[in-house]
Design a protein around this motif. Structure first.
Motif, short mmCIF file in Angstrom:
data_model
loop_
_atom_site.label_atom_id
_atom_site.label_comp_id
_atom_site.label_asym_id
_atom_site.label_seq_id
_atom_site.Cartn_x
_atom_site.Cartn_y
_atom_site.Cartn_z
N ASN A 59 50.63 36.83 36.91
CA ASN A 59 49.67 37.14 37.97
C ASN A 59 50.20 36.64 39.31
N THR A 60 49.96 37.43 40.35
CA THR A 60 50.41 37.02 41.68
C THR A 60 49.32 36.27 42.43
N TYR A 61 48.07 36.47 42.06
CA TYR A 61 46.93 35.86 42.73
C TYR A 61 46.92 36.18 44.22
N ARG A 62 47.44 37.33 44.55
CA ARG A 62 47.48 37.77 45.95
C ARG A 62 46.25 38.62 46.21
N LEU A 63 45.47 38.28 47.22
CA LEU A 63 44.24 39.00 47.52
C LEU A 63 44.36 39.90 48.73
N GLU A 64 45.47 39.88 49.40
CA GLU A 64 45.66 40.70 50.59
C GLU A 64 46.84 41.65 50.39
N PRO A 65 46.74 42.87 50.88
CA PRO A 65 47.88 43.79 50.78
C PRO A 65 48.96 43.41 51.79
N TYR A 66 50.21 43.71 51.45
CA TYR A 66 51.29 43.49 52.40
C TYR A 66 51.25 44.53 53.50
N ASN A 67 50.88 45.75 53.15
CA ASN A 67 50.87 46.86 54.11
C ASN A 67 49.46 47.44 54.12
N ARG A 68 48.64 47.03 55.08
CA ARG A 68 47.26 47.51 55.19
C ARG A 68 47.21 48.96 55.64
N VAL A 69 46.10 49.62 55.32
CA VAL A 69 45.89 51.00 55.76
C VAL A 69 45.71 51.00 57.27
N GLN A 70 46.47 51.84 57.93
CA GLN A 70 46.34 51.98 59.38
C GLN A 70 45.58 53.28 59.63
N ASP A 71 44.35 53.12 60.13
CA ASP A 71 43.43 54.25 60.26
C ASP A 71 44.00 55.39 61.09
N CYS A 94 40.29 52.46 49.11
CA CYS A 94 39.72 51.27 48.46
C CYS A 94 40.84 50.36 47.99
N TYR A 95 40.74 49.10 48.34
CA TYR A 95 41.74 48.12 47.93
C TYR A 95 41.65 47.91 46.44
N TYR A 96 42.81 47.91 45.78
CA TYR A 96 42.88 47.79 44.33
C TYR A 96 43.76 46.62 43.99
N GLU A 97 43.17 45.56 43.42
CA GLU A 97 43.95 44.36 43.08
C GLU A 97 44.77 44.56 41.85
#
Length: 167
Positions: free
Chosen positions: A54-66, A164-167
């Motif tokens: 498990n990475t336990y990472r809760l944030e994406p490295y590359n966020r959606v840019q609207d 939608c963010y998918y962990e």
């Protein structure tokens, strides 16, 4: 004898026994089949399965840019609907093909850990009002949505892209 030597001795004597010393690999039982197709499947099953930590990472490295998603969706709507007039019979297949094209274009942007929902609506202009509503289980910090519109004399088109963010 040491425990490693005993283990090695047992492995040499028992030919079917296998040892996996690498972390992250699990042993898989061997299968024997007389059919070549089954033996091919059995050989795939004999490979060690990789287990990821498990990475336990809760944030994406590359966020959606609207703005990038909106520009892609707007360009696709404009190019696909520029010369069309409203036709109720063909609008269903047109909505499906446009939504697939928008989904493919958004996936090519390679935003990290997102799932997408694309909805396209084509409505004939007949002096009526239109309200579009949707409900989602929403994470305000990570999830987002974008809409793109295209309008002609005979119809109005709306594309909604939900990320939608998918962990």
């Amino acid at each position: 004898m040491s425990s490693k030597a005993q283990k090695l001795d047992v492995l040499v004597k028992g030919k079917s026994a296998q040892s996996y010393e690498v972390s992250g690999l699990a042993p898989v039982e061997e299968e024997q089949a007389s059919d070549p197709a089954k033996s091919k499947l059995a050989s795939r099953a004999n490979k060690a399965k990789i287990r990821y930590a498990n990475t336990y990472r809760l944030e994406p490295y590359n966020r959606v840019q609207d703005y990038l998603v909106r520009n892609k969706a707007q360009a696709i709507l404009t190019s696909e609907l520029q010369q069309d007039k409203y036709d109720g019979a063909s609008s269903l297949s047109l909505c499906a093909s446009i939504s697939e094209e928008i989904l493919k274009a958004v996936k090519e942007l390679n935003f990290d850990r997102y799932k997408y929902v694309v909805s396209v609506l084509i409505v004939e202009k007949a002096n009526q009002a239109v309200e579009v509503a949707s409900r989602w289980v929403w994470d305000v910090e990570r999830d987002t949505w974008v809409s793109a519109e295209y309008e002609t004399n005979t119809f109005f088109a709306l594309a909604l892209v939900v990320a939608c963010y998918y962990e």
